[in-house]
Structure formats: C-alpha cells, structure tokens
Write an enzyme that holds these catalytic residues in place. Structure first.
Site, short mmCIF file in Angstrom:
data_model
loop_
_atom_site.label_atom_id
_atom_site.label_comp_id
_atom_site.label_asym_id
_atom_site.label_seq_id
_atom_site.Cartn_x
_atom_site.Cartn_y
_atom_site.Cartn_z
N LYS A 124 45.35 -13.13 35.26
CA LYS A 124 45.32 -12.69 36.65
C LYS A 124 46.70 -12.15 37.06
O LYS A 124 46.78 -11.18 37.80
CB LYS A 124 44.91 -13.84 37.56
N GLU A 208 48.28 -16.97 46.07
CA GLU A 208 47.72 -15.86 46.83
C GLU A 208 47.48 -16.28 48.27
O GLU A 208 47.13 -17.43 48.52
CB GLU A 208 46.33 -15.48 46.27
N HIS A 243 33.84 -21.90 44.29
CA HIS A 243 34.29 -20.64 43.69
C HIS A 243 33.41 -20.17 42.54
O HIS A 243 33.80 -19.33 41.76
CB HIS A 243 35.74 -20.72 43.20
N ARG A 299 34.64 -8.07 30.20
CA ARG A 299 33.42 -8.46 29.48
C ARG A 299 32.21 -8.18 30.36
O ARG A 299 32.36 -7.75 31.49
CB ARG A 299 33.48 -9.97 29.19
P1 ADP Z 1 37.73 -17.18 38.70
O1 ADP Z 1 38.26 -16.27 37.65
O2 ADP Z 1 38.03 -18.62 38.41
O3 ADP Z 1 36.32 -16.91 39.05
P2 ADP Z 1 38.67 -15.60 40.95
O4 ADP Z 1 40.06 -15.17 41.09
O5 ADP Z 1 37.69 -14.57 40.49
O6 ADP Z 1 38.61 -16.88 39.99
O7 ADP Z 1 38.18 -16.19 42.33
C1 ADP Z 1 36.94 -16.86 42.47
C2 ADP Z 1 36.48 -16.79 43.90
O8 ADP Z 1 37.39 -17.40 44.80
C3 ADP Z 1 36.31 -15.38 44.43
O9 ADP Z 1 35.03 -14.90 44.17
C4 ADP Z 1 36.56 -15.52 45.91
O10 ADP Z 1 35.39 -15.90 46.56
C5 ADP Z 1 37.50 -16.67 46.00
N1 ADP Z 1 38.87 -16.14 46.16
C6 ADP Z 1 39.68 -15.73 45.17
N2 ADP Z 1 40.86 -15.32 45.67
C7 ADP Z 1 40.79 -15.47 47.00
C8 ADP Z 1 41.71 -15.24 48.09
N3 ADP Z 1 42.93 -14.80 47.88
N4 ADP Z 1 41.29 -15.54 49.33
C9 ADP Z 1 40.05 -16.02 49.55
N5 ADP Z 1 39.17 -16.26 48.59
C10 ADP Z 1 39.51 -15.99 47.32
#
Ligand code: ADP
Length: 667
Positions: A124, A208, A243, A299
């Site tokens: 990330k 973040e 999440h 992927r």
């Molecule tokens: P993972 O790879 O573990 O799935 P992600 O970075 O894709 O993690 O985030 C998973 C979920 O968390 C996202 O779909 C979103 O709903 C929430 N999320 C991620 N980053 C943020 C953020 N900065 N603010 C609010 N929600 C977030």
C-alpha cells in the site's frame, strides 16, 4: 524483460488455489480447451476443485503454510503434471512477487502481472508513492519507511484524528484499526502490528486520514502485453463488516456518468503508471463526492462476477488470453455497460454469534437453479466438509437484471430459496441486508452493517400455525416415503383408511421454549389438523426438497430437512428450526455450554486481557484468540470474579477447551 518469454500459448494450466475461485477458473479454462491441474492439501482431498480438475496433486498438510503457500511444492506439482502455466486465483500467493518470479524461473507462464509490477503496486505504501507521482488523488496520510512510535505518532497528529492505521502489506481488512484520539494510538498500533505480522509476516504500518462516512468504489482494469489497457467500469463495495466486503454491485449507484468517467480515467492512469499487464483493481475510498486512491490489487477479485455480468466479458478468459500473449479483443469505447449486478458472499459463519466461523459437514446443500439472471459460483457441494483452516466463504450468489431494484429482488429470492444444513451460514443475514430499505435507497457507508447489526441479525420469527402444520406434514411425508420403500407400514394407508378415524399427537418446541401441540386426525374422509381450538383441512404432495402443503384450501411450498428429531422448515414466513419432542420421553436436557469460556474453534491465544482475581463486568474482555485468521475476543458471560485463566499467550487450543473460569457474583 522480453514479454514474449513471459506470455505465450499453453495447453495445461495449474490452479494454485482452492474453493470457489479454483472451481471458477477451471470452468473457463476447460471451456477454452485447456487441461486443468488442481492442487490440494490433506484437508481438501475430497474438495470440489479437486473433483473438477483433470488432474490433482497433493501439496501437503492442511495448514496453508505447508500446502497452498508452499512455492516449492507448487512448482514441483506443475513439473510433475506437465503444467505450463499457473493461475493464482485470489488470496494465498496471488499477490506474492516471489511466487510470480519462481514461476517464471521455472519456465511457467504466470497468469498475472510480472514480479516487478507486483513489487511496485503490491504494498500500500509503495503504490501510494507511485500514484502520488502519477497525479492520482490520494487520501492524506503517511506512507514512509520510518516505523518508530514517535514518527507514527507525529504523522497521526499531523493528519488529524480520526485516522486509520493500516498494514502496508495488508489485505482482507486485517492489520487495520480506526483511531479516534491520540491515546488510542499506541494500543491500536501494537494490535495491528501483531495481526499484520501473523497474517503477512510484515508489520510495517501506514497512516491515513479516516474518510468520514466512507464508500468503497473500485475500478476493474485489464492490460495486455502489447501496451493496451482498459477499464471495465466500477464496482461499489461499501457494504462491509470489519473492512471485509459483504455485498458488491456494479455499476456504483452513487456515481453519475461524469463521475464514472473520472474514476475510470484515474484508474487507467494508476495502472498505466506501471504499464500494467493482467487483471487488476484500483481501489478508492469516497466521501460520496470525491474519490481517493487507497490501493491496487494485482489479481482477480472475489467480486469480479458483477463486472462480468454488466459487461458480458469473461474476465478469466481475458486473463488467459493476455497470458497467451494475445492483444485485448476490444477497444475502450467497445466496452458497454448493460444493466446492474449484485453479489452476496455466502459464508459459513453464525451472524447471531458475532459471525463466528462454522465448521463441519454440509449435510444439505440445496441452492436455486442458475436461471432468470441468477449465477452461483460455489466451492462446496453436499457432503463436503468446511474445515477451520481456510477462509470460510462457501459460494457467491450473483444476480443480474436490467435495473438495480430488480437485481436486488432476484438476489434476495435466490438467497431465500437456499437451504444449507450441517453448518451455519450467513444467508439469513445477507437477505436482511439486501432488503434493508437503506440499502435499497443506497443510503449507506462502510459503517452501515455495524450500526444496523441488531436489525440485521434479528432472531428467526416464532413458528405459527403454518409452520406447526408443516412440521407434522414433514414427518408424515418422510414416513410415507420410507413406507413406500418398505412394505406394510400403516402410513401406506394414510389419508384414506376405511375403518374409522385415528388420531396422532405431535409436540414441537423451539430451543428451550414451550411445547406446542398439534393433533393429526386421519382415516375416512379428508385429514385434519387440530391446533388448540382450530381445525384445519390438510393435504400434502411430496416434491423435490419438500412438499406442497394445502391448509384450508391454500397451497404453500415448504422445504424441509429432517434429521432425527430436528426439523428444518422453510415456509413463506422464513426458516424455522423445530425440535420434535419425543412422544416416548427420553429427552435429556442438554448442556448449552453458552456460559463456558471456551475456544469456539481451534485457535491460538494471542492476548490475555484480564488478571486472575479481577472483578469483571458482564461482557468484559478476558482473552483474544486468533481463529481462522481473525481475532476473536472471549468475554465474561456474566458479572463475576475471574477465578482462573487456563491458557497463556501462544497456546494453540482445541475446540471446546475451557480457557477461563468466571465465578458469578451476587444473585
Ligand atoms: P485491505 O487491503 O485490507 O482490504 P483496504 O486498504 O483496501 O484494506 O481498505 C479496506 C476498507 O477499509 C476499504 O474498502 C474502505 O471501506 C475502508 N478504508 C480504507 N481506507 C480508508 C480511509 N482512509 N478512510 C475510510 N475508510 C477507509
């Protein structure tokens, strides 16, 4: 690197995965005329993906580390079977650059991007640095290398609370914590790091800004080795729990056409920054207005079918054609959006018990037919066993329709018509979710499920007249069927016995509830059922999976499964579990064990949160287990004193083992 060496035609494909995605890939590979090779662990000898493939190779013991994550064994399996290419599915090694490289080094085509692209986009932090350069909008935050507490604390302060602490290597929502104030930061980092270390072997964190009322919007992209890159519209995956996506749809009901074009263009820019080859997803978080890049997945995604249904494109076919070295068959303006698709993830878990995973043998697996816009991608069949070693997703149910409303209705009908027994599934929860008025109105954000949990996990309704009659009908129907198989049973004459009327009494109860009685009267003339003062004319006609029950002139379809004295019924009012009280006694009051602080499934103790001798409120956390890759906290079942803790951090505990004892206070 010479791309003609990376991507070329092949005849035999090894699928380095299990469950529904292995089955899904095999289906398309077979349709394209390829030979397929499955791999499996000792726990998966009889699994569906093994049965579907042309050949299968045992990798090793159940633990993923010894089987599905063992690169050497996988390469060896390809060598043994003459496989020339590897499809990694999702999860497991699908985003592991070393695995992609090992495939290449062994002379295999890896169905996906190169190791370099994965390295660039896989973390990330790394991908955010790249996107920043490419001018793709990011969530404000910190994604640097320094990882000491002071740096992270300073970064959090600068971004401003609430923030998200996220594992850079994260996936599936693991290693992620929302932090609302400075004093929560320390413990959140410790626990996120622990989870990330265990799950990914990497505990680097990024920080973040937490976007308020966030929505999750992502764009499907695919690139070929000739420099073509396409976006295949977006998916909205805002309905999440911890999440993790639960329901996904395409297109997003939140975006208008102009916003759609903006987010798709941003995604193409993001993937273009690494000249991406293969299928991938650019994920964004949105406040409903703007979108911010969060990560790229290099992927195929779980939710790819919704994109397939609105574009008419088989993404696995396109992945394989890209791996053959072909150019993508369509241009961007030839990709058309048609209708709406919604997907629900069917899990073996108990929504009413904090979504505890459920393991065991699937004794009944009856899903509706894939007609009328319904598609089912399953990884399990009747008789299969759900083991505690892997993700508990059983299948995905996906519905397409010209409009969102109809797609939702079709999906709900599909969920309602499913009967799965032996393990607990989240199907009732999915139905409640998809029919919630706010979901229908798209008035949601990623916190919706957590807030509405009480409504979404309401207990099943109590059985009424119809269900009590259906229970009698189920028993009679089963006895009749058994009688037809054998000879000389009194039930052969059920319904038209000439010599006077006979009566038979039944009693049922739900859980520990009161007994409810029904009397069946049969013999000369029509059969009747008596419940209290009510007398109802009654007839049944057997059919697949149940029977048609006619009560007082109204015919209803009933699905039924009888297991000894346990009856499962599905009527127009929902699903019911009834116990048929044994007319000859012998009922033993079983221990419910609900108050025992015990491991619900095999797991590892990762934290002890209370001290022996401590006075605990009801619900106070006692210890944390890692069960099926998720942390589960065991809590005090009632207020009392923690008498003893029978385990320590690091212990691997078996299912049902008592881990702590609380002595109830007062009363
Ligand atoms: P993972 O790879 O573990 O799935 P992600 O970075 O894709 O993690 O985030 C998973 C979920 O968390 C996202 O779909 C979103 O709903 C929430 N999320 C991620 N980053 C943020 C953020 N900065 N603010 C609010 N929600 C977030």
């Amino acid at each position: 690197m010479d791309r003609s060496k990376l991507y070329r035609r092949f005849r035999t494909l090894l699928i380095a995965n299990r469950g529904e995605i292995a089955c899904r890939v095999i289906r398309t590979a077979r349709a394209m005329g390829l030979r397929t090779v499955a791999v499996y662990s000792e726990a998966d000898r009889d699994a569906m993906h093994v049965a579907l493939a042309d050949e299968a190779v045992l990798l090793g013991p159940a633990r993923a580390r010894d089987s599905y994550l063992n690169v050497e064994r996988l390469i060896e399996a390809a060598r043994k079977t003459g496989a020339e290419a590897v499809h990694p599915g999702y999860g497991f090694l699908s985003e592991n650059a070393e695995f992609a490289q090992a495939c290449y080094d062994a002379g295999l085509v890896f169905v996906g991007p190169t190791a370099e692209m994965m390295n660039a986009m896989g973390s990330k932090s790394g991908s955010k640095a790249l996107m920043e350069k490419a001018g793709v909008p990011l969530v404000p935050g910190y994604h640097g290398d320094a990882q000491d507490d002071a740096t992270l604390a300073k970064a959090a302060e600068k971004v401003g609370f609430p923030i998200l602490v996220k594992a850079s290597a994260g996936g599936g929502g693991r290693g992620m914590r929302i932090v609302r104030s400075a004093d929560e930061l320390g413990p959140a980092i410790v626990s996120a790091k622990r989870e990330a270390k265990a799950a990914f072997g990497d505990d680097r964190m990024l920080i973040e800004k937490y976007v308020d009322n966030p929505r999750h919007i992502e764009v499907q992209i695919i690139g070929d080795s000739h420099g073509n890159l396409l976006s295949l519209f977006e998916r909205e995956c805002t309905l999440q729990r911890r999440h993790q996506k639960v329901i996904e749809e395409a297109p997003s009901p939140t975006l208008n056409p102009a916003q759609r074009e903006t987010v798709c263009a941003a995604a193409r820019k993001a993937a273009g920054a690494v000249n991406y080859v293969g299928a991938g997803t650019i994920e964004f978080v949105s406040d409903g207005k703007d979108v911010f890049f969060i990560e790229m997945n290099t992927r195929l995604q779980v939710e790819h079918p919704v994109t397939e249904l609105i574009t008419g494109i088989d993404l696995v076919e396109w992945q394989l054609r890209v791996a053959f070295g072909e150019a993508l068959p369509l241009k961007q303006d030839e990709i058309k959006l048609n209708g709406h698709a919604v997907e629900a993830r069917v899990y073996a878990e108990n929504s009413t018990k904090n979504f505890m995973p459920s393991v065991g043998r699937i004794s009944t697996w009856r899903l509706p037919a894939e007609t009328g816009g319904l598609r089912i991608d399953a990884g399990y069949r009747e008789g299969d066993t759900v083991s505690p070693y892997y993700d508990a997703m059983l299948a995905k149910m996906i519905a397409w329709a010209p409009t969102r409303d109809v797609a939702i209705d079709r999906l709900n009908r599909g969920l309602e018509d499913a009967d799965v027994r032996g393990i607990v599934t989240n199907i009732p929860f999915l139905s409640a979710l998809i029919t919630h008025p706010k979901v229908r109105a798209n008035a949601i954000d990623t916190g919706f499920i957590e807030r509405e949990l009480a409504v979404l996990t309401q207990a099943a309704p109590a059985p009424g007249e119809l269900e009590l009659c259906a229970a009698v009908a189920a028993i009679v129907n089963e006895e009749r069927q058994t009688a037809q198989a054998g000879a000389n049973s009194p039930w052969q004459t059920f319904g038209w016995q000439p010599v006077g009327r006979r009566q038979r009494s039944f009693a049922f109860r739900v859980g520990h509830g009161p007994e409810q009685k029904v009397t069946l009267s049969y013999g000369s003339g029509p059969s009747t059922l008596v419940i209290g003062e009510r007398e109802l004319a009654f007839a049944i006609a057997a059919k697949q999976g149940g029977f048609d029950l006619t009560l007082d002139g109204v015919k209803s379809s009933v699905a039924a499964v009888i297991d000894g004295h346990e009856l499962y019924l599905r009527t127009r009012h929902g699903r019911f579990d009834l116990h048929w009280v044994d007319p000859f006694g012998g009922e033993s009051e079983e221990q419910t064990g609900e108050d025992k602080i015990a491991a619900p499934l095999p797991g590892t103790v990762v934290a002890v949160l209370a001290e022996e001798g401590a006075t605990l409120e009801k619900g106070a956390p006692i210890l944390t287990l890692e069960v099926m890759k998720m942390e589960q906290t065991l809590r005090a079942p009632y207020a009392g004193v923690l008498k003893s803790i029978k385990c320590k951090v690091g212990d691997i505990v078996q299912e049902g083992i008592e881990l702590a004892v609380v002595e109830p206070s007062g009363e």
